[in-house]
Structure formats: C-alpha cells, structure tokens
Design a protein around this motif. Sequence first.
Motif, PDB file in Angstrom:
ATOM      1  N   HIS A 163      -4.170  -5.324  -4.031  1.00  0.00           N
ATOM      2  CA  HIS A 163      -5.520  -5.842  -4.262  1.00  0.00           C
ATOM      3  C   HIS A 163      -5.566  -7.364  -4.253  1.00  0.00           C
ATOM      4  O   HIS A 163      -6.618  -7.953  -3.971  1.00  0.00           O
ATOM      5  CB  HIS A 163      -6.067  -5.297  -5.578  1.00  0.00           C
ATOM      6  CG  HIS A 163      -6.410  -3.841  -5.518  1.00  0.00           C
ATOM      7  ND1 HIS A 163      -6.286  -2.990  -6.592  1.00  0.00           N
ATOM      8  CD2 HIS A 163      -6.855  -3.062  -4.485  1.00  0.00           C
ATOM      9  CE1 HIS A 163      -6.651  -1.766  -6.238  1.00  0.00           C
ATOM     10  NE2 HIS A 163      -6.998  -1.793  -4.969  1.00  0.00           N
ATOM     11  N   ALA A 197       2.356   1.579  -3.446  1.00  0.00           N
ATOM     12  CA  ALA A 197       1.325   1.991  -4.400  1.00  0.00           C
ATOM     13  C   ALA A 197       1.070   3.489  -4.338  1.00  0.00           C
ATOM     14  O   ALA A 197       0.700   4.114  -5.334  1.00  0.00           O
ATOM     15  CB  ALA A 197       0.028   1.230  -4.132  1.00  0.00           C
ATOM     16  N   LEU A 246      -2.527   4.014   1.030  1.00  0.00           N
ATOM     17  CA  LEU A 246      -3.087   3.950  -0.324  1.00  0.00           C
ATOM     18  C   LEU A 246      -4.282   4.899  -0.458  1.00  0.00           C
ATOM     19  O   LEU A 246      -4.437   5.585  -1.482  1.00  0.00           O
ATOM     20  CB  LEU A 246      -3.497   2.517  -0.647  1.00  0.00           C
ATOM     21  CG  LEU A 246      -4.114   2.254  -2.030  1.00  0.00           C
ATOM     22  CD1 LEU A 246      -3.218   2.761  -3.146  1.00  0.00           C
ATOM     23  CD2 LEU A 246      -4.395   0.772  -2.208  1.00  0.00           C
ATOM     24  N   ARG A 270       4.349   1.949  -8.851  1.00  0.00           N
ATOM     25  CA  ARG A 270       3.115   2.206  -8.094  1.00  0.00           C
ATOM     26  C   ARG A 270       1.985   1.313  -8.578  1.00  0.00           C
ATOM     27  O   ARG A 270       1.214   0.765  -7.773  1.00  0.00           O
ATOM     28  CB  ARG A 270       2.724   3.681  -8.196  1.00  0.00           C
ATOM     29  CG  ARG A 270       3.680   4.627  -7.472  1.00  0.00           C
ATOM     30  CD  ARG A 270       3.101   6.027  -7.337  1.00  0.00           C
ATOM     31  NE  ARG A 270       2.877   6.677  -8.629  1.00  0.00           N
ATOM     32  CZ  ARG A 270       3.778   7.402  -9.280  1.00  0.00           C
ATOM     33  NH1 ARG A 270       5.004   7.547  -8.779  1.00  0.00           N
ATOM     34  NH2 ARG A 270       3.482   7.988 -10.439  1.00  0.00           N
ATOM     35  N   GLY A 312       0.815  -1.209   0.000  1.00  0.00           N
ATOM     36  CA  GLY A 312       0.000   0.000   0.000  1.00  0.00           C
ATOM     37  C   GLY A 312       0.849   1.259   0.000  1.00  0.00           C
ATOM     38  O   GLY A 312       0.530   2.243  -0.680  1.00  0.00           O
ATOM     39  N   HIS A 324      -5.299   7.541  -3.134  1.00  0.00           N
ATOM     40  CA  HIS A 324      -6.443   7.138  -3.965  1.00  0.00           C
ATOM     41  C   HIS A 324      -7.682   7.002  -3.074  1.00  0.00           C
ATOM     42  O   HIS A 324      -8.041   5.893  -2.675  1.00  0.00           O
ATOM     43  CB  HIS A 324      -6.155   5.814  -4.678  1.00  0.00           C
ATOM     44  CG  HIS A 324      -4.962   5.850  -5.583  1.00  0.00           C
ATOM     45  ND1 HIS A 324      -5.012   6.398  -6.846  1.00  0.00           N
ATOM     46  CD2 HIS A 324      -3.690   5.421  -5.388  1.00  0.00           C
ATOM     47  CE1 HIS A 324      -3.820   6.293  -7.410  1.00  0.00           C
ATOM     48  NE2 HIS A 324      -2.997   5.718  -6.556  1.00  0.00           N
ATOM     49  N   ASP A 334     -10.404   4.135  -3.505  1.00  0.00           N
ATOM     50  CA  ASP A 334     -10.066   2.707  -3.505  1.00  0.00           C
ATOM     51  C   ASP A 334     -10.941   1.965  -2.496  1.00  0.00           C
ATOM     52  O   ASP A 334     -10.738   2.051  -1.284  1.00  0.00           O
ATOM     53  CB  ASP A 334      -8.584   2.506  -3.181  1.00  0.00           C
ATOM     54  CG  ASP A 334      -8.106   1.095  -3.494  1.00  0.00           C
ATOM     55  OD1 ASP A 334      -8.644   0.148  -2.892  1.00  0.00           O
ATOM     56  OD2 ASP A 334      -7.214   0.947  -4.348  1.00  0.00           O
ATOM     57  N   ARG A 372       0.069  -1.587  -6.407  1.00  0.00           N
ATOM     58  CA  ARG A 372      -1.381  -1.523  -6.185  1.00  0.00           C
ATOM     59  C   ARG A 372      -2.049  -2.828  -6.608  1.00  0.00           C
ATOM     60  O   ARG A 372      -2.971  -3.311  -5.929  1.00  0.00           O
ATOM     61  CB  ARG A 372      -1.982  -0.339  -6.945  1.00  0.00           C
ATOM     62  CG  ARG A 372      -3.414  -0.023  -6.523  1.00  0.00           C
ATOM     63  CD  ARG A 372      -3.913   1.251  -7.181  1.00  0.00           C
ATOM     64  NE  ARG A 372      -5.252   1.581  -6.722  1.00  0.00           N
ATOM     65  CZ  ARG A 372      -5.978   2.577  -7.206  1.00  0.00           C
ATOM     66  NH1 ARG A 372      -5.477   3.377  -8.160  1.00  0.00           N
ATOM     67  NH2 ARG A 372      -7.195   2.809  -6.747  1.00  0.00           N
TER      68      ARG A 372
END
Length: 339
Positions: A125, A108, A148, A117, A105, A152, A155, A121
């Motif tokens: 996931h 990412a 993360l 990155r 994380g 983002h 997410d 990511r």
Amino acid sequence: MTTPISFAHLFRLSDDIGLFEHALGSVPRREHGYCVDDVARGLVVLSREPSPPLELIRLLERYLDFVRAAQAPDGKVVNRRGTANGRRDKPEVGDCWGRALWGLGTAAALAPTSRLRAQARTGFHTSAHRRSPWPRAMTFAALGAGELLLAHPDDRSARALLADAVTVIGPLGDDPAWPWPEPTLRYANGAVPEALILAGMCLPDRAVLANGLRLLAWLLRVETRGEVLSPTPVDGRRPRGDPGPGFDQQPIEAAAIADACARAYAATGQNRWLTGLGRAHGWFLGANDTGMPLVDTATGGCHDGLEAEGRNANQGAESTLALLSTAQHAHRLLASRTP
C-alpha cells in the motif's frame, strides 16, 4: 521429468542484507551489490514455496525487509544498494517499482505467517498509489496487485492499480500476425499476457481474460521451434524478423512463459497450457536450441544465458530465481503427470 528444487545457490548468493545480483561462476560478486529487481523476484519465489522450512522463512523475511527499506515515503523505489555505501540510485517508478509491488503483493497473499503477510501488505500500500508511464513496470505491478486480490478481493488500491495497468498495457494490435501491444518483443514477455489473464480473473473482465489467453497462445507459437521453447533473445524480436533462433537467450524469458502458462491453466483448466509450461521447464534441462542444460545440479544455480556456442558460465540471482520459479510450477503441476 522435473528437476529437484535446490535453494543451495540462493543461500550462497544471500547474506544478512539481501541477495547479490551477480556471480562469477557460482561465486557471488559482492562488489556489485544488490538490487530490488532481484530481491523482489526472490520474495515471489519464497512466498510461493509450500510449507517452507525455518531457514527459508528467515530468508523471506530478510528479502521483505530489503524491499521495504528501498521504498521512499512517497512510494517510489530505490533499486540498487552497495554492501557498504548504502543506496546508489534515486527513487523511481520504473521496473524496480513494479517488481517491488509484485513481490510485496505476492508475499501479502502467500507468505507463510500472518505477520509477514501483514508487513508485506503494508509495504504494498505504500507504493500502490503510484503509477508508472512504462508498460512493463505497470505489468510487473499488476502481477502483485492481482495476487493480492486473489487473497483479498476487497483491496481497493490493488484493484485500481490492476485496472490502470490494463489501460497502460494497451489494446492488442489489429494485425493477426502481430497482436503484441508493442512494436517489438523485449524482455520478460510472458508477464504481459499473464497480467491480462490475472486482471481478467480478478476484476473480473472476460474480454481482458480472452485477450490475455490469445496473446499467450500467440507468444508460445512465436517462441516455439519444433517441440522446444526458443525464447526471444536479449536484442528482442521484431515483426518479420529472422525466423531462426536468436541468442543470447535469458532464463527470465522461460520463467515468464512458465508463470503465464501456470496462470492460464489456473484460469481455464486446459492442458494446452501445461504443454507450454513443460517446454519452459524443459528449456532449463536441455530441451532448447543447443541441447545444453542451463541448470547446474552441483551448485543448484542456473547459467545466465544460452548462447550459440554454449552457456554463460556465470550463475547470478536473476537466472537462479528463474530456474527455481519454473521448477516450482513444474513440481506443482507436472510432477504427477504421466509422460
């Protein structure tokens, strides 16, 4: 005063596969192999480094490949690997799973190239849908999920993981003298309030943020003697335990305090948290219960523990990364402050 950041010992402990877990003095103990716990910590530290040179980017890429290769298709993680005989453990959702998500994380969000990155990511996931029954594993996973989310905010898997981690960590205790959500202080204790602070920032949830700040303030009181940090030793710390300093003190404890204080400062802008960070950094430099520095300026490494009679002579990966992580925060937040 801040200590110069040297990656010399980290390079000494690394090869073309990963990061050796143990050292005899400053010499890597290759026979003990590698573990995701340490390589993921390395991924966090290298991702945080501002404007890294090419050699550090290549090392980050190696660590990222190692962590991703340790992920099973179902998202569990295999912790240990030997130099010649491959993986040594079965896939699990213990601390190594949580630390893998922490590293992935963070990479990412912060790795220096868009390709790295994106790879991190994807790896995040792969494992983010899993859950662990162990609070500390979920705490480490929360640190990666929150990092993360800062990059983002949309997410969904990171948000769900972070929210579930808050539930697993549990509510603060009712006793003002012991609000800790566990019966004992154990290891990497600062990660617990940091996870709550990060969750409060990202979800967002003011009550969770307040709990994290309250817990960190309490932890700093418990782990401070006079003007120096006196971290929880390996055997833990219990309510109404011995008020004196405990040994063997581990660098990971000071680093977790530094991480949490840096996060609290980011959340509040209050200088009180820089004081805590300064004490964590000072612990490595000799402002501790023995007056002995843990940093080895000749090697760039860090001694593995502070003992009543002195220092552990070995300089393994966990300790060296704890030093580097704390020094990064100190250079970013403390270097320009006047004494």
